[in-house]
Design a protein around this motif. Structure first.
Motif, PDB file in Angstrom:
ATOM      1  N   GLY A  53      31.380  17.975  -8.008  1.00 18.96           N
ATOM      2  CA  GLY A  53      30.565  19.168  -8.211  1.00 18.96           C
ATOM      3  C   GLY A  53      29.105  18.753  -8.193  1.00 18.96           C
ATOM      4  N   TYR A  54      28.223  19.738  -8.242  1.00 18.97           N
ATOM      5  CA  TYR A  54      26.789  19.457  -8.184  1.00 18.97           C
ATOM      6  C   TYR A  54      26.048  20.254  -9.242  1.00 18.97           C
ATOM      7  CZ  TYR A  54      27.950  17.440  -3.677  1.00 18.97           C
ATOM      8  OH  TYR A  54      28.509  16.676  -2.683  1.00 18.97           O
ATOM      9  N   LEU A  55      25.035  19.612  -9.802  1.00 17.62           N
ATOM     10  CA  LEU A  55      24.124  20.256 -10.739  1.00 17.62           C
ATOM     11  C   LEU A  55      22.724  20.215 -10.143  1.00 17.62           C
ATOM     12  CD1 LEU A  55      25.344  18.554 -14.025  1.00 17.62           C
ATOM     13  CD2 LEU A  55      25.752  20.932 -13.354  1.00 17.62           C
ATOM     14  N   TYR A  83      36.135  21.593  -1.338  1.00 18.94           N
ATOM     15  CA  TYR A  83      35.209  22.541  -1.948  1.00 18.94           C
ATOM     16  C   TYR A  83      34.513  21.868  -3.119  1.00 18.94           C
ATOM     17  CZ  TYR A  83      36.805  26.709   0.584  1.00 18.94           C
ATOM     18  OH  TYR A  83      37.070  27.647   1.552  1.00 18.94           O
ATOM     19  N   ALA A  84      33.401  22.466  -3.557  1.00 12.60           N
ATOM     20  CA  ALA A  84      32.665  21.924  -4.706  1.00 12.60           C
ATOM     21  C   ALA A  84      31.902  23.054  -5.406  1.00 12.60           C
ATOM     22  CB  ALA A  84      31.684  20.851  -4.257  1.00 12.60           C
ATOM     23  N   PRO A  85      31.902  23.043  -6.747  1.00  9.23           N
ATOM     24  CA  PRO A  85      31.048  23.983  -7.464  1.00  9.23           C
ATOM     25  C   PRO A  85      29.624  23.442  -7.522  1.00  9.23           C
ATOM     26  CG  PRO A  85      32.302  22.682  -9.034  1.00  9.23           C
ATOM     27  CD  PRO A  85      32.744  22.257  -7.663  1.00  9.23           C
ATOM     28  N   LEU A  86      28.655  24.344  -7.482  1.00  8.56           N
ATOM     29  CA  LEU A  86      27.257  23.992  -7.672  1.00  8.56           C
ATOM     30  C   LEU A  86      26.730  24.876  -8.798  1.00  8.56           C
ATOM     31  CD1 LEU A  86      24.542  23.275  -5.113  1.00  8.56           C
ATOM     32  CD2 LEU A  86      24.106  25.017  -6.824  1.00  8.56           C
ATOM     33  N   ASP A  87      26.091  24.258  -9.793  1.00 10.70           N
ATOM     34  CA  ASP A  87      25.607  25.003 -10.955  1.00 10.70           C
ATOM     35  C   ASP A  87      24.139  24.684 -11.202  1.00 10.70           C
ATOM     36  OD1 ASP A  87      26.353  26.850 -13.043  1.00 10.70           O
ATOM     37  OD2 ASP A  87      26.103  25.207 -14.460  1.00 10.70           O
ATOM     38  N   TYR A  88      23.335  25.724 -11.395  1.00 10.57           N
ATOM     39  CA  TYR A  88      21.922  25.565 -11.717  1.00 10.57           C
ATOM     40  C   TYR A  88      21.757  25.436 -13.226  1.00 10.57           C
ATOM     41  CZ  TYR A  88      20.963  27.155  -6.969  1.00 10.57           C
ATOM     42  OH  TYR A  88      20.910  27.262  -5.604  1.00 10.57           O
TER      43      TYR A  88
END
Length: 191
Positions: free
Chosen positions: A130-132, A90-95
């Protein structure tokens, strides 16, 4: 037991005295609400409502859950997106309502690590990255590696924060005195 938001852990990591002033002495920060903060919230809401499937495909996401409020003992927060990747992790993605300037700010990295801890606890799956998405740079996508040591540091920080509060301890200030110049507590903090 205390329950912290990622922003509170980030403040603690910036300077442990934030925890003392805010939660032991109960002195609020009284930060001004800047236009950028409000605009960021508006953009954030717009992004949650739009389908950004092309970015998710680029990442290799096979499923997603948007706007997830996750909790565990000692930590809580709302993750913009939780992604299930093709490899089963899994991975979080945040704007971010920000421009990509070829530098990953530590506060953004720490926020993703907090989200990684929450995701692992709630979904019982490994998080390695994670991703930004930088909305002011044409939705620039940045991958951020997340290691086990970083997740352990977040958990230790939560314990130290709880100890400051429960024992009324006045912690040492930051070693980086430049941080004190714009601190909301600089007029009452003893260096």
């Amino acid at each position: 037991m205390y329950s912290f938001y990622p922003s509170q852990i980030i403040e603690y990591l910036y300077c442990a005295r934030f925890t003392y002033f805010e939660y032991v002495l109960r002195i609020p920060q009284f930060e001004d609400k800047f236009h950028k903060v409000q605009r960021g919230r508006d953009i954030h809401q717009e992004k949650l409502e739009r389908n950004k499937s092309y970015l998710r495909k680029k990442i290799g996401a096979v499923d997603k859950w948007q706007d997830q409020y996750l909790t565990m003992e000692g930590l809580r927060g709302k993750v913009d997106e939780v992604l299930l990747l093709a490899d089963g992790s899994y991975a979080p993605l945040d704007y971010k309502f920000a421009e990509w300037k070829e530098k990953l700010y530590d506060t953004y990295r720490q926020q993703l690590i907090c989200y990684a801890v929450l995701i692992e606890q709630n979904y019982k799956r490994t998080v390695n990255k994670g991703y930004l998405i930088y909305t002011r740079s044409s939705n620039k996508l940045v991958e951020v590696p997340i290691d086990q040591q970083s997740k352990r540091e977040i958990l230790k920080s939560m314990d130290f924060m709880a100890e400051i509060i429960s024992k009324n301890q006045f912690p040492k200030g930051t070693k980086f005195k430049q941080r004190c110049l714009n601190c909301t507590y600089k007029n009452i903090c003893i260096q």
